[in-house]
Design a protein around this motif. Structure first.
Motif, PDB file in Angstrom:
ATOM      1  N   ASN A   1      42.829  22.117  31.019  1.00  0.00           N
ATOM      2  CA  ASN A   1      41.390  23.295  30.675  1.00  0.00           C
ATOM      3  C   ASN A   1      40.659  23.519  31.921  1.00  0.00           C
ATOM      4  OD1 ASN A   1      43.366  23.919  28.550  1.00  0.00           O
ATOM      5  ND2 ASN A   1      42.758  22.702  27.400  1.00  0.00           N
ATOM      6  N   ASP A   2      40.572  22.939  33.222  1.00  0.00           N
ATOM      7  CA  ASP A   2      39.883  23.444  33.983  1.00  0.00           C
ATOM      8  C   ASP A   2      40.321  24.563  34.513  1.00  0.00           C
ATOM      9  OD1 ASP A   2      38.414  21.006  33.417  1.00  0.00           O
ATOM     10  OD2 ASP A   2      39.510  19.988  35.656  1.00  0.00           O
ATOM     11  N   TRP A   3      39.330  25.151  35.876  1.00  0.00           N
ATOM     12  CA  TRP A   3      39.433  26.602  35.366  1.00  0.00           C
ATOM     13  C   TRP A   3      39.250  26.496  37.057  1.00  0.00           C
ATOM     14  CZ3 TRP A   3      40.739  31.205  32.973  1.00  0.00           C
ATOM     15  CH2 TRP A   3      40.127  30.590  32.034  1.00  0.00           C
ATOM     16  N   TRP A   4      40.242  27.371  38.259  1.00  0.00           N
ATOM     17  CA  TRP A   4      40.572  27.910  39.657  1.00  0.00           C
ATOM     18  C   TRP A   4      39.683  29.158  39.837  1.00  0.00           C
ATOM     19  CZ3 TRP A   4      40.945  23.536  42.809  1.00  0.00           C
ATOM     20  CH2 TRP A   4      42.018  22.952  42.104  1.00  0.00           C
ATOM     21  N   CYS A   5      38.673  29.280  40.275  1.00  0.00           N
ATOM     22  CA  CYS A   5      38.014  29.910  41.249  1.00  0.00           C
ATOM     23  C   CYS A   5      38.592  30.671  42.703  1.00  0.00           C
ATOM     24  CB  CYS A   5      36.857  30.269  40.506  1.00  0.00           C
ATOM     25  SG  CYS A   5      35.560  31.686  41.197  1.00  0.00           S
ATOM     26  N   ARG A   6      39.226  31.938  42.624  1.00  0.00           N
ATOM     27  CA  ARG A   6      38.490  33.072  43.709  1.00  0.00           C
ATOM     28  C   ARG A   6      37.289  33.100  43.525  1.00  0.00           C
ATOM     29  NH1 ARG A   6      41.710  38.484  45.660  1.00  0.00           N
ATOM     30  NH2 ARG A   6      40.020  39.036  47.619  1.00  0.00           N
ATOM     31  N   LEU A   7      36.636  32.601  44.941  1.00  0.00           N
ATOM     32  CA  LEU A   7      35.082  32.837  45.585  1.00  0.00           C
ATOM     33  C   LEU A   7      35.395  33.369  47.155  1.00  0.00           C
ATOM     34  CD1 LEU A   7      32.335  33.100  45.092  1.00  0.00           C
ATOM     35  CD2 LEU A   7      32.152  30.714  45.805  1.00  0.00           C
ATOM     36  N   ASP A   8      34.660  34.762  47.118  1.00  0.00           N
ATOM     37  CA  ASP A   8      34.506  35.129  48.554  1.00  0.00           C
ATOM     38  C   ASP A   8      33.442  34.841  48.675  1.00  0.00           C
ATOM     39  OD1 ASP A   8      37.872  36.191  48.040  1.00  0.00           O
ATOM     40  OD2 ASP A   8      36.985  37.783  47.508  1.00  0.00           O
ATOM     41  N   GLY A   9      33.147  35.245  50.981  1.00  0.00           N
ATOM     42  CA  GLY A   9      32.140  34.872  51.304  1.00  0.00           C
ATOM     43  C   GLY A   9      30.772  35.841  50.880  1.00  0.00           C
ATOM     44  N   ASP A  10      31.112  36.972  50.363  1.00  0.00           N
ATOM     45  CA  ASP A  10      30.155  37.996  50.171  1.00  0.00           C
ATOM     46  C   ASP A  10      29.686  38.142  48.855  1.00  0.00           C
ATOM     47  OD1 ASP A  10      32.670  39.367  50.357  1.00  0.00           O
ATOM     48  OD2 ASP A  10      32.107  40.619  51.530  1.00  0.00           O
ATOM     49  N   GLU A  11      30.120  37.282  47.714  1.00  0.00           N
ATOM     50  CA  GLU A  11      29.618  38.015  46.532  1.00  0.00           C
ATOM     51  C   GLU A  11      29.137  36.643  45.651  1.00  0.00           C
ATOM     52  OE1 GLU A  11      33.919  39.036  45.392  1.00  0.00           O
ATOM     53  OE2 GLU A  11      34.128  35.883  44.621  1.00  0.00           O
ATOM     54  N   PHE A  12      28.452  37.683  44.340  1.00  0.00           N
ATOM     55  CA  PHE A  12      26.935  36.817  43.600  1.00  0.00           C
ATOM     56  C   PHE A  12      28.279  37.019  42.704  1.00  0.00           C
ATOM     57  CE2 PHE A  12      25.200  37.205  47.478  1.00  0.00           C
ATOM     58  CZ  PHE A  12      25.415  35.872  48.454  1.00  0.00           C
ATOM     59  N   TYR A  13      27.537  35.668  41.507  1.00  0.00           N
ATOM     60  CA  TYR A  13      28.081  36.465  40.211  1.00  0.00           C
ATOM     61  C   TYR A  13      27.161  36.593  39.308  1.00  0.00           C
ATOM     62  CZ  TYR A  13      33.198  34.797  40.038  1.00  0.00           C
ATOM     63  OH  TYR A  13      34.257  35.146  40.630  1.00  0.00           O
ATOM     64  N   ILE A  14      27.179  37.993  38.521  1.00  0.00           N
ATOM     65  CA  ILE A  14      25.878  38.032  37.482  1.00  0.00           C
ATOM     66  C   ILE A  14      25.960  37.472  36.669  1.00  0.00           C
ATOM     67  CG2 ILE A  14      25.076  40.315  36.059  1.00  0.00           C
ATOM     68  CD1 ILE A  14      26.569  41.859  38.559  1.00  0.00           C
ATOM     69  N   ASP A  15      27.395  36.559  36.061  1.00  0.00           N
ATOM     70  CA  ASP A  15      27.484  35.958  35.154  1.00  0.00           C
ATOM     71  C   ASP A  15      27.488  34.976  35.205  1.00  0.00           C
ATOM     72  OD1 ASP A  15      27.726  38.935  32.785  1.00  0.00           O
ATOM     73  OD2 ASP A  15      29.166  39.516  33.728  1.00  0.00           O
ATOM     74  N   ASN A  16      27.088  34.292  34.550  1.00  0.00           N
ATOM     75  CA  ASN A  16      27.182  32.703  34.855  1.00  0.00           C
ATOM     76  C   ASN A  16      28.739  32.339  34.007  1.00  0.00           C
ATOM     77  OD1 ASN A  16      27.095  29.752  34.033  1.00  0.00           O
ATOM     78  ND2 ASN A  16      25.522  30.209  35.201  1.00  0.00           N
ATOM     79  N   PRO A  17      29.734  32.508  35.294  1.00  0.00           N
ATOM     80  CA  PRO A  17      30.761  31.683  35.313  1.00  0.00           C
ATOM     81  C   PRO A  17      31.095  30.678  33.518  1.00  0.00           C
ATOM     82  CG  PRO A  17      30.547  31.792  37.191  1.00  0.00           C
ATOM     83  CD  PRO A  17      29.613  32.010  36.874  1.00  0.00           C
ATOM     84  N   LYS A  18      30.634  29.572  34.056  1.00  0.00           N
ATOM     85  CA  LYS A  18      30.432  28.526  32.915  1.00  0.00           C
ATOM     86  C   LYS A  18      30.384  28.951  31.359  1.00  0.00           C
ATOM     87  CE  LYS A  18      31.347  24.109  34.658  1.00  0.00           C
ATOM     88  NZ  LYS A  18      30.464  23.127  34.797  1.00  0.00           N
ATOM     89  N   ASP A  19      29.189  29.400  31.534  1.00  0.00           N
ATOM     90  CA  ASP A  19      28.510  30.291  29.828  1.00  0.00           C
ATOM     91  C   ASP A  19      30.612  31.588  29.623  1.00  0.00           C
ATOM     92  OD1 ASP A  19      26.093  28.874  29.914  1.00  0.00           O
ATOM     93  OD2 ASP A  19      25.031  30.684  30.947  1.00  0.00           O
ATOM     94  N   PHE A  20      30.311  31.892  30.718  1.00  0.00           N
ATOM     95  CA  PHE A  20      31.265  32.965  30.488  1.00  0.00           C
ATOM     96  C   PHE A  20      33.091  32.021  30.258  1.00  0.00           C
ATOM     97  CE2 PHE A  20      34.914  35.303  31.170  1.00  0.00           C
ATOM     98  CZ  PHE A  20      34.949  37.247  30.996  1.00  0.00           C
ATOM     99  N   LEU A  21      33.496  31.257  30.725  1.00  0.00           N
ATOM    100  CA  LEU A  21      34.766  30.889  29.934  1.00  0.00           C
ATOM    101  C   LEU A  21      34.593  30.060  29.237  1.00  0.00           C
ATOM    102  CD1 LEU A  21      35.431  29.181  34.155  1.00  0.00           C
ATOM    103  CD2 LEU A  21      36.704  31.255  32.675  1.00  0.00           C
ATOM    104  N   LYS A  22      32.917  29.415  28.624  1.00  0.00           N
ATOM    105  CA  LYS A  22      33.389  28.161  27.662  1.00  0.00           C
ATOM    106  C   LYS A  22      33.461  29.408  26.585  1.00  0.00           C
ATOM    107  CE  LYS A  22      28.604  28.163  27.130  1.00  0.00           C
ATOM    108  NZ  LYS A  22      27.208  26.983  26.876  1.00  0.00           N
ATOM    109  N   ASN A  23      33.135  30.298  26.460  1.00  0.00           N
ATOM    110  CA  ASN A  23      33.389  31.528  25.185  1.00  0.00           C
ATOM    111  C   ASN A  23      34.752  31.627  25.196  1.00  0.00           C
ATOM    112  OD1 ASN A  23      30.498  30.670  24.084  1.00  0.00           O
ATOM    113  ND2 ASN A  23      29.464  31.921  26.035  1.00  0.00           N
ATOM    114  N   LEU A  24      36.068  31.503  26.013  1.00  0.00           N
ATOM    115  CA  LEU A  24      36.763  32.796  25.530  1.00  0.00           C
ATOM    116  C   LEU A  24      37.703  31.929  24.529  1.00  0.00           C
ATOM    117  CD1 LEU A  24      38.179  32.816  30.049  1.00  0.00           C
ATOM    118  CD2 LEU A  24      37.062  34.467  27.737  1.00  0.00           C
TER     119      LEU A  24
END
Length: 296
Positions: free
Chosen positions: A88-111
């Motif tokens: 139940n951990d998560w793997w993220c693809r992060l490209d070198g030129d992008e920034f998250y608007i939504d905090n991933p930790k907050d987004f994922l915990k509500n799924l």
């Protein structure tokens, strides 16, 4: 979903020296570990990555890879570092030129607990005619920071997060595991600064050419007419603007609300019955295989 999970970012980067430090530094706020492969950058990307490694304990450099870019490079990172992960951990693809608007930790915990992958809503920043004119008037282009760009279009979406499972099957040279079952109904928002200066745009298309990256970026290495048409942009009359993929601001938005509608984006692929059966077979095989290895 439980709050006690980790997020592991997988980064494959090449020649992003002007932005990579900020990208990864931003990700250290939500990623528990950031694993990085540098695809033999020829600018100062590798030096920036080493500075990040020295500054942040959760940044781990795999090293430099000298072959052609391919989507399976992230699988190398997963295979190398999956020992860090738990169910139940998560793997993220992060490209070198992008920034998250939504905090991933907050987004994922509500799924919901049965969701195992998440699509993004990518707010793609483009280089406008005004950006181009401003750059031409500058004597020192080193002053051109990506933060000055403000015109975007939300027109891209793909899988960005995958839940770790004991039965996860991620084949070599594939971009993502083959036995994903349920996508989140909502999308996580991010900013993508893919076109930043004329020199960077030239280099982007060079490293993404078929000679250097095979067919990985065939969606982008197309004729100028096709590139503009696929994105719904007006085709400039000026050949110089077309060559550098300069876009009219009238085709874009600068709203700070970062709103989108699903009709603007590729559809979230929901798994049909046939695919579910295939995934179930793969999952059962992986469970048996893992149980067998565990008993050895």
């Amino acid at each position: 979903m439980k709050d006690n999970f980790n997020v592991f970012a997988l980064v494959v980067v090449k020649n992003e020296g002007d932005i990579i430090f900020d990208t990864i530094e931003s990700a250290t706020k939500w990623a528990d570990k950031i694993f990085v492969i540098d695809n033999m950058s020829t600018d100062n990307t590798w030096e920036k990555l080493n500075a990040l490694k020295d500054k942040y304990d959760n940044v781990i450099l795999w090293g430099q890879y000298g072959g052609k870019f391919n989507e399976g490079l992230r699988q190398i990172l997963y295979r190398e570092y999956r020992g860090f992960s738990s169910e139940n951990d998560w793997w993220c693809r992060l490209d070198g030129d992008e920034f998250y608007i939504d905090n991933p930790k907050d987004f994922l915990k509500n799924l919901p607990t049965d969701v195992d992958h998440v699509y993004n809503a990518s707010f793609q920043y483009y280089y406008t005619e005004q950006d181009y004119r401003n750059e031409l008037n500058l004597s020192d282009c080193a002053e051109l920071n990506y933060n000055r760009l403000k015109w975007y279009k939300c027109n891209h979406s793909e899988i960005r997060f995958v839940k770790n499972k004991r039965t996860l099957c991620w084949p070599q040279e594939e971009g993502w595991p083959c036995n994903l079952l349920k996508a989140a109904s909502g999308r996580i928002r991010l900013k993508h600064f893919q076109y930043r200066t004329i020199e960077q745009i030239k280099n982007r298309f060079l490293v993404r050419s078929r000679e250097m990256s095979g067919d990985t970026f065939k969606h982008e290495i197309v004729s100028e007419e096709v590139w503009y048409k696929r994105r719904g942009f007006s085709l400039p009359n000026d050949d110089e603007l077309k060559k550098h993929r300069i876009v009219s601001a009238t085709d874009l938005s600068d709203s700070e609300k970062y709103e989108y509608t699903d009709t603007e984006l590729p559809k979230i692929v929901h798994i049909n019955f046939k695919k579910r059966i295939k995934c179930l077979v793969v999952a059962l095989y992986m469970k048996f295989f893992n149980d067998f290895l565990f008993k050895l």
